[in-house]
Design an enzyme around this catalytic site. Sequence first.
Site, mmCIF file in Angstrom:
data_model
loop_
_atom_site.group_PDB
_atom_site.id
_atom_site.type_symbol
_atom_site.label_atom_id
_atom_site.label_comp_id
_atom_site.label_asym_id
_atom_site.label_seq_id
_atom_site.Cartn_x
_atom_site.Cartn_y
_atom_site.Cartn_z
ATOM 1 C CG ASP A 44 -1.418 5.792 2.507
ATOM 2 O OD1 ASP A 44 -1.622 5.567 1.304
ATOM 3 O OD2 ASP A 44 -2.309 6.222 3.268
ATOM 4 C CD GLU A 78 -8.031 6.459 3.789
ATOM 5 O OE1 GLU A 78 -8.569 6.392 2.661
ATOM 6 O OE2 GLU A 78 -6.928 7.008 3.976
ATOM 7 C CG HIS A 91 -1.903 1.085 1.283
ATOM 8 N ND1 HIS A 91 -3.069 1.029 2.022
ATOM 9 C CD2 HIS A 91 -1.907 2.314 0.703
ATOM 10 C CE1 HIS A 91 -3.745 2.149 1.892
ATOM 11 N NE2 HIS A 91 -3.044 2.956 1.107
HETATM 12 N N1 ADE Z 1 -4.452 8.668 -2.204
HETATM 13 C C1 ADE Z 1 -3.213 8.589 -1.778
HETATM 14 N N2 ADE Z 1 -3.200 8.209 -0.496
HETATM 15 C C2 ADE Z 1 -4.481 8.047 -0.114
HETATM 16 C C3 ADE Z 1 -5.130 7.671 1.083
HETATM 17 N N3 ADE Z 1 -4.462 7.349 2.178
HETATM 18 N N4 ADE Z 1 -6.450 7.644 1.103
HETATM 19 C C4 ADE Z 1 -7.142 7.951 0.027
HETATM 20 N N5 ADE Z 1 -6.578 8.307 -1.128
HETATM 21 C C5 ADE Z 1 -5.259 8.359 -1.196
HETATM 22 ZN ZN ZN Z 2 -3.565 4.832 0.331
#
Ligand code: ADE
Ligand code: ZN
Length: 350
Positions: free
Chosen positions: A285, A207, A25
């Site tokens: 991320d 999320e 990720h």
């Molecule tokens: N794009 C890049 N990182 C992201 C995240 N953590 N959540 C949603 N979109 C993203």
């Molecule tokens: Zn992400």
Amino acid sequence: MTISPTGATPEYEQYLRRLPKVELHCHVEGTLRPGTVVELAAKHGIALPTTQVDEVYRYSTIYEFLEIYRTVNSTVIDREDFARIAYETLQDGVELGNLKYREMFFNPTLHTARGIPMATVIDGLIEGAKAAETDFGVRCAFIADVYRQDPPPVARQMVEEVLAHRRPELIGLGMDAAEAPDPPEKFVEAYRVAKAAGLRLTSHCAEDGPAANVTTCLDLLGCERLDHGYHILEDPAVVARCRDEGVTFTVCPTSTAVVYGWPDLTTHPITKMIDAGLRVMLNSDDPTMFHTDIGTEYAKFCGQNNFRPELVRQLVVQGVEAAWLDDIDKAAMRRAFETEIDELDREYVS
Ligand code: ADE
Ligand code: ZN
């Protein structure tokens, strides 16, 4: 040197950084070194809000974050630029966190919408990844992400265009950007086309959206693993299902601590997901945008939680097992990781 891993001592942090790692990720668009952004802006004559390297990444909400994400990526234009950003982030992963393998997201429409040909994006990223493999031994495959704020027909067309430029290194479809306003069911068509063509499937979910999005992503979109997933904790039945089915969640301590206000990593939802028996593995991320890297994620999250080495090893291995590699490749990677971790244990752990 022997240490007792009962706290985030410098030795234990070093151990955590040196562990071999898989990352599933990480968005290439969130990995640009600030210095590279400034150089690319100068190369292409693009004005940035700031040319102060340490001011490039300043924001406080997911919306401001996505705005900066778009701005910095407007500096990435030709094939050489795409190759450069892929190469540099893999180098950073190796040097800062002993990264061995990454499945890396990219947002095709972020680039094609500003006139960059799909072939430039895909071929450039793969060229950079191959150079990084040659120079550092790290391997990388790519996952094209739906940008949720795109209309569903744009997402579907993106998948078709990606398939038209398909290369073996391009293995999956994912989905990102702000979840709350644009739920996963909007993109069922894009996922159907990807699945029919044999792409592997994942999605950011729960999320900043509800636990119900987990069910939608698994049952309607056909996702094989999920990115983030923290709000699953609000629905014990969905937790029980994912635990029983062994669904892997690719979780990101720092990015969510910053954007969603969970600064204390000892009470972060990820710790509760682990306690609930969910399979998680750690990721950075958008490392440069969140002022982190894959080594720091392990050092901070596992260090602050005083995780024993056995649990940390389990998190690392869960990363290997959730990778979209064939079984032989995965078994070989797991053996190599176990050997390297055994050596680190002998060096560091009493
Ligand atoms: N794009 C890049 N990182 C992201 C995240 N953590 N959540 C949603 N979109 C993203
Ligand atoms: Zn992400």
